[in-house]
Design an enzyme around this catalytic site. Structure first.
Site, short mmCIF file in Angstrom:
data_model
loop_
_atom_site.label_atom_id
_atom_site.label_comp_id
_atom_site.label_asym_id
_atom_site.label_seq_id
_atom_site.Cartn_x
_atom_site.Cartn_y
_atom_site.Cartn_z
N GLU A 247 0.84 -1.20 0.00
CA GLU A 247 0.00 0.00 0.00
C GLU A 247 0.88 1.25 0.00
OE1 GLU A 247 -3.30 2.40 2.71
OE2 GLU A 247 -2.69 0.37 3.26
N HIS B 295 -2.73 10.15 -1.41
CA HIS B 295 -2.89 8.83 -2.02
C HIS B 295 -2.84 8.90 -3.54
CE1 HIS B 295 -3.73 5.66 1.00
NE2 HIS B 295 -3.93 6.70 1.79
N LYS C 186 -7.36 -15.74 16.24
CA LYS C 186 -7.60 -15.35 14.85
C LYS C 186 -9.06 -15.05 14.56
CE LYS C 186 -3.60 -18.13 13.58
NZ LYS C 186 -3.07 -19.30 12.87
#
Length: 597
Positions: A275, A581, A407
């Site tokens: 990212e 971004h 999890k």
């Protein structure tokens, strides 16, 4: 012609009658087996006794279970139970005798169906003969000079270069020769005659096995894996540890954010991510923390959990075990039994939750520098075996009953914690907020209340009272070899902001009750991940203070989350999120030109 290993099951045994001449295989002759005397076909007799064994065993277990529940003495046996016991003894005698004899014979003398003797192979030391697996074709004849061309022809173009070189020499007469050729092994994997999962075991070469498996997958699927790297990775390092049946590895770029000034020490934080902006944003937050004097972080609790589920015949019995386990007088005994599993595993607490006849027992223990799931599971198994003596009617339904909880997002982890429970704080000066973060203290405080607190409450968030804690946790986890699936509970975080020093400065804190990390075991031993741990100074186990390395890693995770929260909230407050971004998280290349070319 399909070339594959000759099946060896239920074939007649034979032994060499005379020495073989050069290049000549010995001819087998039949030798009787004990099973030949059976009045019925072998498969029918074996199936009958197998069925009898399991059916009678199930019947007796059910009867004995009912006797225990009804307080009936076990030595009181009915006629049907007596018949069942006799049948059980008969089936055990058959199975042990038949398969035991066959097993001993295979140890003393390997089956000649799969092994033949060649005369003084040049590779054998001191003229000794070699025993090698036989390879035969579908008509059960080994390759010879006459049919060798046909074998090569059926293998297809571009294959078996090694075998072609051997054609003018001695033709292959064993599966060892076939295992020397990668293309032939690929063919056998594709045809299903050579299991893919057994490549590493049979070939004893992990890198070669990965390459063969990769080619087989491409042929089976008809899809290319050309973009997936294969070379440059030590596949032996993951054998039996991290990943099964590998065909390559995925490249994830690793960036460095920092220095992060935490508890007076500087850390350069490795982050593996795809990212854009994430590392840059976290790095900006680290700078703001650094110039403001650094952050302080404290591990308030350290203990991994495992919660088995057990069942009783009544809710009363389940409640009795609950009271037994939670009685402080019994804790020391339980701890002694639990702690036998490891040098570092130390039982800390036992808490129970009851649901009718079912009891969920949540064990919590210290695990040193390991994340500790295997360690605590072994300790739990020891305790369950111990309890079976005083609670023989206890049925262990599962070593994990999801009350751990691993999890999965769960309130029990949010409230009680799991792994390392950490709180981290920093005071950001007013001028730093304005010059580095491009925003104001009052704007950050208001946005945090509306977004991270009220907005998350409106969404019904569970442990998600933050801006993007999971972003940083996942990136650090991937870089340092942690279990990425545990990002689910490890990202539980509440971000708090308030104005201090008469409203001039910003106090920011992150509270994370379930950071599950370790510096030994699992993916931490891989070369890349080990290097990332090394740059943080927490590689391996601490020799001076067991568990200190993993606790430091947990504080680094929390400190990095604080920096990431600070930077992202500032970007949103200043209206910079979309602009940044679009600048860093979008490619400027003209993809239409790349496609057309």
């Amino acid at each position: 012609m399909d070339v594959r290993p000759h099946p060896v099951k239920n074939q007649p045994r034979h032994r060499s009658a005379k020495p073989a001449t050069s290049g000549e295989l010995l001819k087998p002759h039949n030798q009787p087996k004990a099973s030949d005397a059976l009045p019925l076909p072998l498969y029918f007799t074996s199936g009958l006794f197998f069925t009898m064994f399991f059916s009678v065993m199930y019947f007796l277990l059910q009867r004995w279970r009912d006797k225990i529940r009804n307080s009936v003495p076990l030595h009181v046996v009915t006629l049907s139970e007596l018949a069942a016991i006799l049948s059980l003894i008969a089936s055990v005698i058959y199975l042990v005798g038949f398969f035991g004899i066959d097993f001993v014979q295979s140890i003393i003398r390997p089956s000649p169906d799969s092994w033949e003797i060649e005369d003084e192979d040049k590779s054998a030391p001191c003229g000794q003969t070699l025993i090698m697996p036989t390879v035969v074709s579908e008509n059960k004849k080994p390759p010879t000079e006459h049919n060798y061309d046909e074998i090569l022809k059926n293998m297809g173009p571009g294959s078996i270069s090694n075998l072609s070189k051997q054609k003018n020499k001695n033709p292959p007469t064993s599966s060892d020769h076939m295992l020397d050729d990668d293309d032939e092994i690929v063919k056998m994997v594709v045809q299903g005659t050579f299991p893919s999962y057994a490549l590493e075991t049979k070939l004893s070469d992990c890198n070669r096995s990965a390459a063969i498996r990769r080619e087989a997958v491409q042929r089976i699927t008809g899809k290319s894996l050309s973009g997936l790297p294969l070379d440059g990775f030590d596949y032996e390092s993951i054998l039996g540890k991290c990943c099964e049946m590998p065909v390559g590895y995925v490249q994830i770029p690793v960036g460095i954010a920092g220095p992060l000034l935490l508890n007076g020490d500087e850390f350069f934080v490795p982050m593996a991510t795809t990212e854009g902006c994430l590392v840059a944003s976290t790095n900006r937050g680290c700078k703001a923390v650094y110039v403001s004097g650094g952050a302080t972080c404290v591990v308030v609790k350290d203990g991994m959990t495992r919660a088995p589920v057990v069942r009783f015949g009544s809710a009363k019995r389940a409640a009795e075990l609950k009271m037994f386990l939670e009685d402080p007088l019994n804790f020391e005994t339980l701890a002694v039994v639990f702690n036998k599993s490891s040098r570092f595993g130390r039982l800390q607490s036992v808490r129970c939750a009851i649901a009718g006849k079912n009891l969920y027992v949540r064990f919590c223990c210290a695990t040193g520098d390991a994340m500790g799931m295997n360690m605590v599971s072994k300790g739990v198994q020891n305790v369950l075996d111990f309890l079976q003596t005083d609670f023989p009617d206890m049925d262990v339904m599962g070593i994990s009953g999801n009350y751990c909880s691993d999890k999965k997002p769960a309130a029990v982890n949010w409230i009680e914690g799991r792994g390392k429970s950490v709180v981290c704080e920093a005071v950001i000066k007013e001028e730093v907020a304005q010059k580095v973060l491009k925003t104001t203290v009052s704007a950050l405080v208001e946005l945090n209340m509306l977004k991270n607190l009220t907005g998350s409450a409106m969404a019904g968030a569970l442990g998600g009272f933050n801006a993007h804690a999971s972003n940083i946790v996942s990136a650090v986890y991937l870089a340092t070899g942690q279990d990425p699936a545990q990002n689910v509970e490890s990202s539980h975080c509440i971000t708090m902001m308030e104005a201090v020093n008469e409203g001039r400065d910003l106090h920011i804190s992150v509270t994370m009750p379930s950071i599950e990390v370790g510096t030994v075991g699992g993916g931490t031993q891989l070369a890349s991940q080990s290097a990332c741990l090394n740059i943080l100074g927490v590689k391996g186990a601490s020799k001076d203070e067991p568990g200190s390395n993993s606790r430091v890693l947990a504080t680094v995770v929390a400190g990095s989350v604080l920096a990431g929260e600070l930077s992202l909230m500032s970007a949103i407050s200043a209206g910079q999120l979309v602009k940044s971004h679009m600048k860093y998280n979008r490619s400027t290349k003209d993809m239409s030109k790349l496609t057309s070319s």
